[in-house]
Scaffold this motif. Sequence first.
Motif, PDB file in Angstrom:
ATOM      1  N   GLN A 104       9.135   5.267  -8.210  1.00 43.42           N
ATOM      2  CA  GLN A 104       7.909   4.612  -7.786  1.00 43.42           C
ATOM      3  C   GLN A 104       6.872   5.654  -7.392  1.00 43.42           C
ATOM      4  OE1 GLN A 104       7.883   1.334  -8.097  1.00 43.42           O
ATOM      5  NE2 GLN A 104      10.029   1.349  -8.660  1.00 43.42           N
ATOM      6  N   ALA A 105       5.613   5.279  -7.543  1.00 46.09           N
ATOM      7  CA  ALA A 105       4.519   6.132  -7.080  1.00 46.09           C
ATOM      8  C   ALA A 105       3.631   5.308  -6.177  1.00 46.09           C
ATOM      9  CB  ALA A 105       3.706   6.660  -8.263  1.00 46.09           C
ATOM     10  N   ALA A 106       3.108   5.912  -5.138  1.00 48.46           N
ATOM     11  CA  ALA A 106       2.226   5.187  -4.231  1.00 48.46           C
ATOM     12  C   ALA A 106       0.960   4.791  -4.959  1.00 48.46           C
ATOM     13  CB  ALA A 106       1.885   6.074  -3.031  1.00 48.46           C
ATOM     14  N   PRO A 107       0.380   3.617  -4.621  1.00 46.99           N
ATOM     15  CA  PRO A 107      -0.858   3.197  -5.271  1.00 46.99           C
ATOM     16  C   PRO A 107      -1.920   4.278  -5.171  1.00 46.99           C
ATOM     17  CG  PRO A 107       0.042   1.430  -3.923  1.00 46.99           C
ATOM     18  CD  PRO A 107       0.855   2.656  -3.631  1.00 46.99           C
ATOM     19  N   GLY A 124       6.276   0.839 -18.013  1.00 49.84           N
ATOM     20  CA  GLY A 124       5.161  -0.029 -17.693  1.00 49.84           C
ATOM     21  C   GLY A 124       5.010  -0.194 -16.194  1.00 49.84           C
ATOM     22  N   ALA A 125       3.988  -0.949 -15.802  1.00 47.45           N
ATOM     23  CA  ALA A 125       3.727  -1.164 -14.382  1.00 47.45           C
ATOM     24  C   ALA A 125       3.098  -2.537 -14.185  1.00 47.45           C
ATOM     25  CB  ALA A 125       2.814  -0.076 -13.828  1.00 47.45           C
ATOM     26  N   ILE A 126       3.328  -3.098 -13.002  1.00 46.69           N
ATOM     27  CA  ILE A 126       2.683  -4.334 -12.560  1.00 46.69           C
ATOM     28  C   ILE A 126       1.962  -4.010 -11.263  1.00 46.69           C
ATOM     29  CG2 ILE A 126       3.028  -6.709 -11.798  1.00 46.69           C
ATOM     30  CD1 ILE A 126       5.591  -6.749 -13.488  1.00 46.69           C
ATOM     31  N   VAL A 127       0.664  -4.304 -11.214  1.00 49.33           N
ATOM     32  CA  VAL A 127      -0.134  -3.970 -10.040  1.00 49.33           C
ATOM     33  C   VAL A 127      -0.876  -5.211  -9.566  1.00 49.33           C
ATOM     34  CG1 VAL A 127      -0.410  -1.594 -10.825  1.00 49.33           C
ATOM     35  CG2 VAL A 127      -2.169  -3.283 -11.381  1.00 49.33           C
ATOM     36  N   VAL A 187       6.211  -6.876   4.313  1.00 52.88           N
ATOM     37  CA  VAL A 187       6.157  -7.544   3.013  1.00 52.88           C
ATOM     38  C   VAL A 187       6.989  -6.742   2.024  1.00 52.88           C
ATOM     39  CG1 VAL A 187       4.683  -8.280   1.110  1.00 52.88           C
ATOM     40  CG2 VAL A 187       3.861  -8.485   3.448  1.00 52.88           C
ATOM     41  N   SER A 188       7.776  -7.444   1.216  1.00 55.36           N
ATOM     42  CA  SER A 188       8.543  -6.805   0.153  1.00 55.36           C
ATOM     43  C   SER A 188       8.095  -7.390  -1.178  1.00 55.36           C
ATOM     44  CB  SER A 188      10.044  -7.045   0.351  1.00 55.36           C
ATOM     45  OG  SER A 188      10.782  -6.607  -0.781  1.00 55.36           O
ATOM     46  N   VAL A 189       7.826  -6.516  -2.147  1.00 57.80           N
ATOM     47  CA  VAL A 189       7.434  -6.937  -3.492  1.00 57.80           C
ATOM     48  C   VAL A 189       8.377  -6.271  -4.484  1.00 57.80           C
ATOM     49  CG1 VAL A 189       5.594  -7.008  -5.219  1.00 57.80           C
ATOM     50  CG2 VAL A 189       5.019  -7.127  -2.778  1.00 57.80           C
ATOM     51  N   TYR A 225      13.249  -3.929  -9.558  1.00 57.94           N
ATOM     52  CA  TYR A 225      12.359  -2.780  -9.446  1.00 57.94           C
ATOM     53  C   TYR A 225      11.468  -2.991  -8.224  1.00 57.94           C
ATOM     54  CZ  TYR A 225      13.833  -1.936 -14.259  1.00 57.94           C
ATOM     55  OH  TYR A 225      14.586  -1.721 -15.389  1.00 57.94           O
ATOM     56  N   GLN A 226      11.639  -2.145  -7.226  1.00 59.07           N
ATOM     57  CA  GLN A 226      10.920  -2.308  -5.970  1.00 59.07           C
ATOM     58  C   GLN A 226       9.502  -1.752  -6.081  1.00 59.07           C
ATOM     59  OE1 GLN A 226      12.338  -3.933  -3.415  1.00 59.07           O
ATOM     60  NE2 GLN A 226      10.406  -3.869  -2.279  1.00 59.07           N
ATOM     61  N   ALA A 227       8.557  -2.465  -5.493  1.00 57.51           N
ATOM     62  CA  ALA A 227       7.167  -2.007  -5.481  1.00 57.51           C
ATOM     63  C   ALA A 227       6.897  -1.148  -4.262  1.00 57.51           C
ATOM     64  CB  ALA A 227       6.219  -3.199  -5.483  1.00 57.51           C
ATOM     65  N   VAL A 228       5.870  -0.336  -4.372  1.00 57.29           N
ATOM     66  CA  VAL A 228       5.293   0.343  -3.220  1.00 57.29           C
ATOM     67  C   VAL A 228       4.072  -0.460  -2.797  1.00 57.29           C
ATOM     68  CG1 VAL A 228       4.097   2.407  -2.425  1.00 57.29           C
ATOM     69  CG2 VAL A 228       6.132   2.623  -3.854  1.00 57.29           C
ATOM     70  N   VAL A 229       4.034  -0.864  -1.532  1.00 57.43           N
ATOM     71  CA  VAL A 229       2.919  -1.645  -1.003  1.00 57.43           C
ATOM     72  C   VAL A 229       2.090  -0.734  -0.106  1.00 57.43           C
ATOM     73  CG1 VAL A 229       2.224  -3.702   0.270  1.00 57.43           C
ATOM     74  CG2 VAL A 229       4.341  -3.722  -1.077  1.00 57.43           C
ATOM     75  N   GLY A 230       0.821  -0.580  -0.452  1.00 51.61           N
ATOM     76  CA  GLY A 230      -0.052   0.301   0.307  1.00 51.61           C
ATOM     77  C   GLY A 230      -0.979  -0.463   1.232  1.00 51.61           C
ATOM     78  N   GLU A 231      -2.059   0.185   1.606  1.00 45.90           N
ATOM     79  CA  GLU A 231      -3.025  -0.429   2.509  1.00 45.90           C
ATOM     80  C   GLU A 231      -3.705  -1.624   1.846  1.00 45.90           C
ATOM     81  OE1 GLU A 231      -5.772   2.483   3.789  1.00 45.90           O
ATOM     82  OE2 GLU A 231      -4.285   3.711   4.853  1.00 45.90           O
ATOM     83  N   LYS A 232      -4.087  -2.581   2.680  1.00 45.46           N
ATOM     84  CA  LYS A 232      -4.795  -3.787   2.239  1.00 45.46           C
ATOM     85  C   LYS A 232      -3.996  -4.589   1.221  1.00 45.46           C
ATOM     86  CE  LYS A 232      -9.369  -1.802   3.119  1.00 45.46           C
ATOM     87  NZ  LYS A 232     -10.712  -1.501   2.553  1.00 45.46           N
ATOM     88  N   GLY A 233      -2.673  -4.435   1.254  1.00 37.94           N
ATOM     89  CA  GLY A 233      -1.822  -5.248   0.399  1.00 37.94           C
ATOM     90  C   GLY A 233      -1.775  -4.832  -1.052  1.00 37.94           C
TER      91      GLY A 233
END
Length: 252
Positions: A17-20, A32-35, A45-47, A58-66
């Motif tokens: 994963q990479a941070a937004p 690929g990626a889903i944003v 929150v878990s995405v 596949y776990q997402a990285v959740v950053g500021e402002k969702g």
Amino acid sequence: MSLLLATLLMLPIAGAQAAPGGEATASEADGGAIVGRLEGAAGAVSVAAIDRRAARRYQAVVGEKGVFRVSGLPANAGYDLIIDYQQARLEGVDLHVPPSDYEEEQPLTDEDRQELRERMQRLNRFEDVLEFLAIEGNIQHAAVLVNKLRTRPFLGSKPGEVIWRAEIWHFERPEDHWLKSSDELFVLLYRERMTRAAYDKQAVTFNPRLGGLRPTDAEPVIDLGTIVLPPPQAGIRLAAEQTMQENEESTP
């Protein structure tokens, strides 16, 4: 949290994963990626994106402002997005069906939907409560999202116990009548044995817009825009049409 919800969260995690907004890793560049961005999130929150066929998460990285990003997704596979927040879940479901053989696509009619409900009720032998949350498709193919409950006593049951199932059934109409697809039994979303009190506390909202997401080599990034989280209220339901329209309008 119920056993099956916990099991979904414990599926093998794949892909780096990479941070937004950060630099793409080799895994992210190759996949690929889903944003998107969450609106209405409060607290943890878990995405995650789930490949149900391969049983991969596949776990997402959740950053500021969702703002979130799920990276490293193998192309040409289907993914359902699952968002857990405030003891509730917003879950994508894949209700896509193959196109019909007609040159101009023809939608399902009210008569089609009624026949599909009646056929499912005849085929269902165990649960005594069926709630049809969505019926989508065309004149030859249909997908039915159904929430089912066994409230009557069953073998080995204890007082107050129920069995809850949520499933997607696929149907085909080769000629005059709808037939259950022979390619699969059904897509199992949930199968839980629990007390009725525990079932009544479940808070799951299904959203077809967040299901069947397929990054491709030509278009590796899927941007969902703003996702408005439903209120974390108990119940098993389909996402409100208004919420889905808001999401569509906010997508670039």
